[in-house]
Scaffold this active site. Sequence first.
Site, PDB file in Angstrom:
ATOM      1  N   SER A 168       0.795  -1.229   0.000  1.00 38.73           N
ATOM      2  CA  SER A 168       0.000   0.000   0.000  1.00 38.73           C
ATOM      3  C   SER A 168       0.829   1.281   0.000  1.00 38.73           C
ATOM      4  O   SER A 168       0.304   2.338  -0.302  1.00 38.73           O
ATOM      5  CB  SER A 168      -0.941  -0.001   1.198  1.00 38.73           C
ATOM      6  OG  SER A 168      -0.182   0.036   2.387  1.00 38.73           O
ATOM      7  N   HIS A 186      -5.729  -4.584  -1.418  1.00 45.09           N
ATOM      8  CA  HIS A 186      -5.534  -3.431  -2.308  1.00 45.09           C
ATOM      9  C   HIS A 186      -5.500  -3.826  -3.782  1.00 45.09           C
ATOM     10  O   HIS A 186      -5.409  -2.967  -4.647  1.00 45.09           O
ATOM     11  CB  HIS A 186      -4.230  -2.695  -1.970  1.00 45.09           C
ATOM     12  CG  HIS A 186      -4.350  -1.743  -0.831  1.00 45.09           C
ATOM     13  ND1 HIS A 186      -5.021  -0.544  -0.924  1.00 45.09           N
ATOM     14  CD2 HIS A 186      -3.878  -1.809   0.432  1.00 45.09           C
ATOM     15  CE1 HIS A 186      -4.951   0.083   0.235  1.00 45.09           C
ATOM     16  NE2 HIS A 186      -4.266  -0.665   1.075  1.00 45.09           N
ATOM     17  N   LYS A 234     -12.686  -1.853   0.688  1.00 46.13           N
ATOM     18  CA  LYS A 234     -11.925  -1.017  -0.253  1.00 46.13           C
ATOM     19  C   LYS A 234     -12.667  -0.992  -1.588  1.00 46.13           C
ATOM     20  O   LYS A 234     -13.736  -0.402  -1.669  1.00 46.13           O
ATOM     21  CB  LYS A 234     -10.480  -1.508  -0.342  1.00 46.13           C
ATOM     22  CG  LYS A 234      -9.731  -1.236   0.968  1.00 46.13           C
ATOM     23  CD  LYS A 234      -8.256  -1.569   0.941  1.00 46.13           C
ATOM     24  CE  LYS A 234      -7.586  -1.106   2.228  1.00 46.13           C
ATOM     25  NZ  LYS A 234      -7.049  -2.194   3.036  1.00 46.13           N
TER      26      LYS A 234
HETATM   27  C1  LIG Z   1      -6.939  -2.587   4.461  1.00 45.43           C
HETATM   28  C2  LIG Z   1      -6.197  -3.841   4.606  1.00 45.43           C
HETATM   29  C3  LIG Z   1      -6.566  -4.804   5.540  1.00 45.43           C
HETATM   30  C4  LIG Z   1      -7.662  -4.564   6.550  1.00 45.43           C
HETATM   31  O1  LIG Z   1      -8.918  -4.658   5.970  1.00 45.43           O
HETATM   32  P1  LIG Z   1     -10.199  -4.364   6.875  1.00 45.43           P
HETATM   33  O2  LIG Z   1     -11.288  -5.121   6.240  1.00 45.43           O
HETATM   34  O3  LIG Z   1     -10.400  -2.881   6.844  1.00 45.43           O
HETATM   35  O4  LIG Z   1      -9.883  -4.848   8.246  1.00 45.43           O
HETATM   36  C5  LIG Z   1      -5.870  -5.999   5.580  1.00 45.43           C
HETATM   37  N1  LIG Z   1      -4.835  -6.225   4.732  1.00 45.43           N
HETATM   38  C6  LIG Z   1      -4.438  -5.317   3.830  1.00 45.43           C
HETATM   39  C7  LIG Z   1      -3.294  -5.627   2.917  1.00 45.43           C
HETATM   40  C8  LIG Z   1      -5.097  -4.086   3.744  1.00 45.43           C
HETATM   41  O5  LIG Z   1      -4.677  -3.190   2.867  1.00 45.43           O
END
Ligand SMILES: *Cc1c(COP(=O)(O)O)cnc(C)c1O
Length: 399
Positions: A186, A214, A245
């Site tokens: 990210s 992501h 996301k």
């Molecule tokens: C955003 C993210 C998470 C967490 O996701 P949530 O559903 O908001 O808990 C886990 N792993 C990665 C790689 C992320 O970017």
Amino acid sequence: MYTEFQKHLQQTLQEIKDAGLYKNERVIVTPQSSGIQVAGEKGNVDVINFCANNYLGLADSKELIDAAKKRMDERGYGMASVRFICGTQDTHKMLEKAISDFFGTEDTILYAACFDANGGLFEPLLTADDAIISDALNHASIIDGVRLCKAVRYRYANGDMADLEKQLQAAQAQRFRIIATDGVFSMDGNVCPLDKIYELAQKYNAMVMVDESHSAGVVGKTGHGVTEQYNLRGKIEILTGTLGKAFGGSVGGFTTGKKEIIDLLRQRSRPYLFSNSIPPMVAAAAIKTFEILTRDNKLQDILHENTKYFVEKMTAAGFDIKPTQSAICAVMLYDARLSQEFAAALQQEGIYVTGFYYPVVPQGQARIRVQLSAAHTREQLDKGIAAFIKVGKQLGVLK
Ligand SMILES: *Cc1c(COP(=O)(O)O)cnc(C)c1O
């Protein structure tokens, strides 16, 4: 007791502030979208949003809202139970099926968040006899999940296949091996080299786990994630991901992959066994998301075009952009204070971005992370680019 503890907390908070690391939250007073209003001292301010994970622009989708409303009318507000006691509706089963179909996997288990999916993944599957080989830049939730498991830990430098090979050789001492990696990292927006990881996994008799948070909805020609990009659909043992996301931006996480793995997680994964089911309305809107994404490729195409356009224009303007294969565009500024000043100046121009600096990224690697969305109009992108150029000149980043 609390008086002493309070003093301790106040001191800690002050240290965070003195180091310039205290995070203030800006308050949005509209739905999440590419154009939003944030609360300001003199009233609400219009800004163009370049820092949401709303990659496909579905966070305020009418279709998703309607699907959620309809399901709430039909099936109520909450489940008031974990899945195995009385928290499973047909909606949850349908969503698990939709996710398996999307990724070409055998079965899927839902969680309240991907943080829970990763947190509850390793401990039920592996013991002290086994090994986890983890990319150094993996998400905090993978790191925590690995910590909760007794397996022997190996770490390899981000995307470094020579290092991964070395760690895999060392891990031959263990019974079972699993390589764990983010699909897209990210901070830089780089995709994990899954083709090479898969090859090494074959060579050294290991399994692979990819966190698609992501990358799902973004990477690959039709947004089916890194397994699409590398032509490895159905070949990876474990994928995890989020519904927070690209897939609508609400809440929920999942693990999808081999049938027996998912089955054992249902029996033993603690965040699944001891945490509430996601609401039926959220599950229904998520089902709608997968319907939209398989109906046609419109949103995925727009996102890819928007990302290409932004990166090309910013590069042509003279900005130092990290090579990206996702919808994350890191505008490198290197200096922490400069990245904060730059983000503040952009906000004055109506552009909502966040500066990232140590310890979120390595020392001397400060940047502004721009996240593109299918919701961005060409006009919004042009305004964003123009503001970057204006501030870039003001602050001496551009000549
Ligand atoms: C955003 C993210 C998470 C967490 O996701 P949530 O559903 O908001 O808990 C886990 N792993 C990665 C790689 C992320 O970017």
